[in-house]
Design a protein around this motif. Structure first.
Motif, PDB file in Angstrom:
ATOM      1  N   MET A   1       0.838  -1.170   0.000  1.00 33.96           N
ATOM      2  CA  MET A   1       0.000   0.000   0.000  1.00 33.96           C
ATOM      3  C   MET A   1       0.878   1.226   0.000  1.00 33.96           C
ATOM      4  O   MET A   1       1.924   1.239   0.617  1.00 33.96           O
ATOM      5  CB  MET A   1      -0.864   0.004   1.252  1.00 33.96           C
ATOM      6  N   ALA A   2       0.441   2.195  -0.657  1.00 35.12           N
ATOM      7  CA  ALA A   2       1.261   3.375  -0.755  1.00 35.12           C
ATOM      8  C   ALA A   2       0.926   4.350   0.356  1.00 35.12           C
ATOM      9  O   ALA A   2      -0.163   4.336   0.898  1.00 35.12           O
ATOM     10  CB  ALA A   2       1.017   4.040  -2.101  1.00 35.12           C
ATOM     11  N   ARG A   3       1.862   5.185   0.656  1.00 34.60           N
ATOM     12  CA  ARG A   3       1.727   6.271   1.614  1.00 34.60           C
ATOM     13  C   ARG A   3       1.547   5.757   3.040  1.00 34.60           C
ATOM     14  O   ARG A   3       0.953   4.737   3.270  1.00 34.60           O
ATOM     15  CB  ARG A   3       0.554   7.197   1.276  1.00 34.60           C
ATOM     16  N   ALA A 124       0.671  -7.304  -7.397  1.00 35.33           N
ATOM     17  CA  ALA A 124       1.352  -7.065  -6.113  1.00 35.33           C
ATOM     18  C   ALA A 124       2.554  -6.193  -6.439  1.00 35.33           C
ATOM     19  O   ALA A 124       2.885  -6.017  -7.616  1.00 35.33           O
ATOM     20  CB  ALA A 124       1.798  -8.382  -5.495  1.00 35.33           C
ATOM     21  N   HIS A 125       3.204  -5.644  -5.414  1.00 34.81           N
ATOM     22  CA  HIS A 125       4.351  -4.795  -5.736  1.00 34.81           C
ATOM     23  C   HIS A 125       5.625  -5.223  -5.018  1.00 34.81           C
ATOM     24  O   HIS A 125       5.604  -5.703  -3.901  1.00 34.81           O
ATOM     25  CB  HIS A 125       4.048  -3.313  -5.501  1.00 34.81           C
ATOM     26  N   ILE A 126       6.709  -5.002  -5.756  1.00 30.23           N
ATOM     27  CA  ILE A 126       8.036  -5.430  -5.328  1.00 30.23           C
ATOM     28  C   ILE A 126       8.671  -4.409  -4.398  1.00 30.23           C
ATOM     29  O   ILE A 126       9.466  -4.749  -3.535  1.00 30.23           O
ATOM     30  CB  ILE A 126       8.927  -5.574  -6.585  1.00 30.23           C
ATOM     31  N   LEU A 156       4.587  -7.816   5.060  1.00 35.58           N
ATOM     32  CA  LEU A 156       3.130  -7.648   4.927  1.00 35.58           C
ATOM     33  C   LEU A 156       2.768  -6.764   3.739  1.00 35.58           C
ATOM     34  O   LEU A 156       1.681  -6.852   3.193  1.00 35.58           O
ATOM     35  CB  LEU A 156       2.548  -7.021   6.209  1.00 35.58           C
ATOM     36  N   ASP A 157       3.688  -5.878   3.377  1.00 29.84           N
ATOM     37  CA  ASP A 157       3.416  -4.889   2.324  1.00 29.84           C
ATOM     38  C   ASP A 157       4.626  -4.791   1.423  1.00 29.84           C
ATOM     39  O   ASP A 157       5.481  -3.964   1.652  1.00 29.84           O
ATOM     40  CB  ASP A 157       3.064  -3.539   2.961  1.00 29.84           C
ATOM     41  N   ASN A 158       4.761  -5.631   0.438  1.00 28.45           N
ATOM     42  CA  ASN A 158       3.788  -6.514  -0.144  1.00 28.45           C
ATOM     43  C   ASN A 158       4.498  -7.692  -0.817  1.00 28.45           C
ATOM     44  O   ASN A 158       3.980  -8.322  -1.701  1.00 28.45           O
ATOM     45  CB  ASN A 158       2.954  -5.680  -1.143  1.00 28.45           C
ATOM     46  N   LYS A 159       5.740  -7.935  -0.309  1.00 27.41           N
ATOM     47  CA  LYS A 159       6.489  -9.055  -0.914  1.00 27.41           C
ATOM     48  C   LYS A 159       5.851 -10.395  -0.578  1.00 27.41           C
ATOM     49  O   LYS A 159       6.034 -11.371  -1.312  1.00 27.41           O
ATOM     50  CB  LYS A 159       7.947  -9.026  -0.459  1.00 27.41           C
ATOM     51  N   ASP A 190       7.214   0.340  -8.392  1.00 20.05           N
ATOM     52  CA  ASP A 190       7.202   1.697  -7.822  1.00 20.05           C
ATOM     53  C   ASP A 190       5.836   2.065  -7.239  1.00 20.05           C
ATOM     54  O   ASP A 190       5.470   3.231  -7.239  1.00 20.05           O
ATOM     55  CB  ASP A 190       7.636   2.718  -8.880  1.00 20.05           C
ATOM     56  N   GLU A 191       5.126   1.075  -6.742  1.00 20.05           N
ATOM     57  CA  GLU A 191       3.784   1.330  -6.194  1.00 20.05           C
ATOM     58  C   GLU A 191       3.826   2.342  -5.061  1.00 20.05           C
ATOM     59  O   GLU A 191       2.939   3.186  -4.938  1.00 20.05           O
ATOM     60  CB  GLU A 191       3.174   0.011  -5.693  1.00 20.05           C
ATOM     61  N   GLU A 192       4.840   2.265  -4.244  1.00 22.54           N
ATOM     62  CA  GLU A 192       4.882   3.133  -3.060  1.00 22.54           C
ATOM     63  C   GLU A 192       5.055   4.615  -3.415  1.00 22.54           C
ATOM     64  O   GLU A 192       4.857   5.477  -2.568  1.00 22.54           O
ATOM     65  CB  GLU A 192       6.004   2.684  -2.103  1.00 22.54           C
ATOM     66  N   VAL A 193       5.448   4.895  -4.625  1.00 29.17           N
ATOM     67  CA  VAL A 193       5.658   6.294  -5.003  1.00 29.17           C
ATOM     68  C   VAL A 193       4.853   6.742  -6.220  1.00 29.17           C
ATOM     69  O   VAL A 193       5.007   7.883  -6.641  1.00 29.17           O
ATOM     70  CB  VAL A 193       7.159   6.606  -5.212  1.00 29.17           C
ATOM     71  N   ASP A 218      -5.825  -7.201  -5.930  1.00 28.02           N
ATOM     72  CA  ASP A 218      -4.697  -6.375  -5.487  1.00 28.02           C
ATOM     73  C   ASP A 218      -4.645  -6.398  -3.958  1.00 28.02           C
ATOM     74  O   ASP A 218      -5.454  -7.061  -3.299  1.00 28.02           O
ATOM     75  CB  ASP A 218      -4.902  -4.940  -6.027  1.00 28.02           C
ATOM     76  N   GLU A 219      -3.730  -5.650  -3.375  1.00 30.56           N
ATOM     77  CA  GLU A 219      -3.606  -5.579  -1.912  1.00 30.56           C
ATOM     78  C   GLU A 219      -4.660  -4.635  -1.324  1.00 30.56           C
ATOM     79  O   GLU A 219      -5.402  -4.000  -2.065  1.00 30.56           O
ATOM     80  CB  GLU A 219      -2.212  -5.063  -1.561  1.00 30.56           C
ATOM     81  N   CYS A 220      -4.670  -4.508   0.009  1.00 26.98           N
ATOM     82  CA  CYS A 220      -5.543  -3.595   0.787  1.00 26.98           C
ATOM     83  C   CYS A 220      -6.854  -4.275   1.171  1.00 26.98           C
ATOM     84  O   CYS A 220      -7.853  -4.167   0.489  1.00 26.98           O
ATOM     85  CB  CYS A 220      -5.832  -2.279   0.049  1.00 26.98           C
TER      86      CYS A 220
HETATM   87 ZN   LIG Z   1       1.570  -1.841  -0.551  1.00 28.07          ZN
END
Ligand SMILES: [Zn+2]
Ligand SMILES: *[C@@H]1O[C@H](CO)[C@@H](O)[C@H](O)[C@H]1NC(C)=O
Ligand SMILES: *[C@@H]1O[C@H](CO)[C@@H](O)[C@H](O)[C@H]1NC(C)=O
Length: 503
Positions: A1-3, A124-126, A156-159, A190-193, A218-220
């Motif tokens: 998840m971002a932010r 998912a994001h790396i 947990l987020d997100n590997k 680059d999901e986090e940004v 997706d996650e969340c």
């Molecule tokens: Zn995430």
């Protein structure tokens, strides 16, 4: 998840998003008609050892997104080589195609045997957010196992999801499973940004290929455990929408001058007054629009008196409930567009009238509003033409995905949740108050579901983007099992079966 809003999101989830019923269920059928036997999700001791070691190795690679244009590209490249080694069978399988997109993101196309079935996408994001070592019980990129938990940033987020998806597919192809329904696996870097170099490019590629998807996962969203004292059982929350965002820069320009003969108002005073009006005037309470009202009604019967009566009669108690929800800053985030003044800069010298005052404001937009509506409201509240507006970045909230009986992806998730987590009998639609890569995929489907097949307890929430993020070995195995089941379930036909639980 971002932010860094995960704890907020999670808590709010907890307080509010409950419980849906399982009215109208679809059964899973189909395997038996094709004469293919279902592969049980049982893994040998050696496989279980290998899967947890692979997750640890993934955690050890510090794929940190430091800022919008600042990545550890060494680590991202290393991660690409790592998955190649960790999942050798998958990469050798003739019906699985692998592509690197945007240099560090990965797209897998798994060609199913039945082209008439609409494909789906698992994402998912790396990348991970930074994790300075101070305050951690174990170093954040050590991947150390201690007391049954694997520790580290990304567990947990997100590997966990990146690895569980690939691991499940690896185990399936090792057992000679050939999917009927095609699917994609999209791993953004680059999901986090922002997701603009990863998910956005993958989406553009799929759009150019004319792909339309049955659904996206997706996650969340989690299996929430221990959040309502009055609720005996954990329940699963699948997020069907996601808030939008608007970053506004406000600016007031004045002629500079000497402070010995000041004007009546300075740029600082004008901007401060406008911002103060904005902080004092909340944007509208939107309770009743969006998924939350339905969710609260579904939640009603799970609560003792008098909460059950109040929530069952929102026609009467809606104003009361919406006011109560406002009181807590977390639940407040679910019912309105939030306003956060995050930066304020002005002044150059102790005796100079400041030429410019600037501030940035971060709005998180409720699913029932748009960016433009928020800008219009904000202009009205500020009510001062001397304040200039610049939109730094913005996107609308995501549409609400269907969660009815006919929603294939939702029902597929629900059924898989019930088989992998038999103790969970409540699956609820919810809203993600943070953001995910999902928003880049909206042209590909109307059905986007955000769910991590993991138990989450209150204390776990703060670890995401925070300290001591960790996952139990058993929870990770269950996540692999979930994906292993889900991929097989997607190859079955959903058909109406008697309702399991009526409201
Ligand atoms: Zn995430
Ligand atoms: C980037 O990742 C590499 C390993 O892939 C690591 O050696 C290096 O310390 C990382 N750099 C930063 C700034 O974290
Ligand atoms: C969706 O498609 C439209 C029209 O082709 C395009 O302008 C837009 O950028 C696309 N959106 C995303 C998120 O890909």
């Amino acid at each position: 998840m971002a932010r860094p809003f995960v704890c907020v999101r999670a808590l709010a989830t907890v307080l509010l998003l409950g419980i849906a019923t399982v009215s109208g269920s679809m059964g899973l059928r189909g395997q038996e008609h094709r004469g293919t036997s279902r592969i049980p999700s049982q893994f040998s001791a050696e496989e279980r050892f290998t899967m947890k070691e692979a997750l640890k190795d993934a955690i050890k690679i510090p794929t940190v997104s430091f800022g919008p244009e600042e990545f550890n590209t060494t680590a991202l490249a290393e991660f690409g080589e790592f998955i190649y080694k960790a999942f050798p069978t998958l990469f050798k399988t003739s019906f699985i195609q692998h592509e690197v997109v945007g240099e560090y993101s990965h797209l897998f196309t798994v060609q199913g045997s039945d082209p008439s079935l609409q494909p789906y996408l698992l994402t998912a994001h790396i990348d991970v957010v930074p994790a300075p070592a101070e305050g951690w019980e174990v170093p954040p990129f050590s991947g150390l196992e201690r007391d049954g938990f694997i520790h580290g940033r990304g567990t947990l987020d997100n590997k966990n999801s990146v690895m569980a998806i690939l691991q499940a597919l690896e185990l399936l192809v090792t057992r000679n499973y050939v999917p009927r329904r095609s699917f994609f696996i999209a791993l953004g870097h680059d999901e986090e940004v922002s997701g603009k170099y990863g998910a956005q490019k993958i989406s553009a590629l799929l759009q150019a290929r004319g792909v339309q998807l049955a659904f996206i996962m997706d996650e969340c969203g989690f299996v929430l455990d221990g959040f309502f004292p009055s609720l005996k059982k954990p329940f699963a929350m699948v997020s069907v929408s996601e808030k939008g965002a608007l970053n506004l820069k406000l600016q007031v320009n004045m002629t500079p001058g000497h402070s010995s003969a000041p004007p009546k108002e300075t740029s600082i005073g004008i901007l401060a007054a406008a911002i103060s009006r904005l902080e004092q005037t909340s944007l509208p309470n939107m309770f009743g629009d969006g998924p939350l009202k339905k969710t609260m009604q579904l939640l009603a019967n799970e609560f003792p008196f008098p909460t059950n009566v109040v929530l069952s009669n929102l026609w009467l108690f809606r104003p009361l409930v919406s006011r109560l929800l406002e009181r807590n800053y977390i639940t407040n985030a679910f019912i309105r567009t939030t306003t956060a003044v995050t930066m304020f800069n002005a002044g150059i010298k102790i005796n100079v009238i400041p030429p410019v005052a600037e501030a940035t404001i971060n709005f998180r937009i409720h699913p029932a509003q748009t960016v433009q509506e928020v800008i219009d409201l904000v202009k009205n509240i500020m009510a001062d033409d001397r304040v200039q507006f610049h939109v730094l970045s913005a996107f609308d909230p995501l549409p609400i995905s269907p969660s009815d009986d006919q929603a294939f992806g939702y029902q597929l998730l629900r059924q898989t949740i019930q088989s992998v987590f038999p103790e969970v009998n409540i699956v609820a639609p919810g809203t993600c108050i943070g953001n995910t890569d999902s928003r880049h995929y909206t042209n590909l489907t109307t059905d986007i579901y955000r769910f991590n097949p993991l138990y989450l307890q209150p204390q776990d929430f703060s670890s995401i983007h925070g300290l001591n993020e960790k996952i139990s070995v058993q929870a990770y195995e269950t996540q692999v099992k979930f994906m292993f089941e889900l991929i097989q379930n997607a190859d079955t036909e959903l058909s109406q079966v008697p309702h399991l639980h009526e409201l």
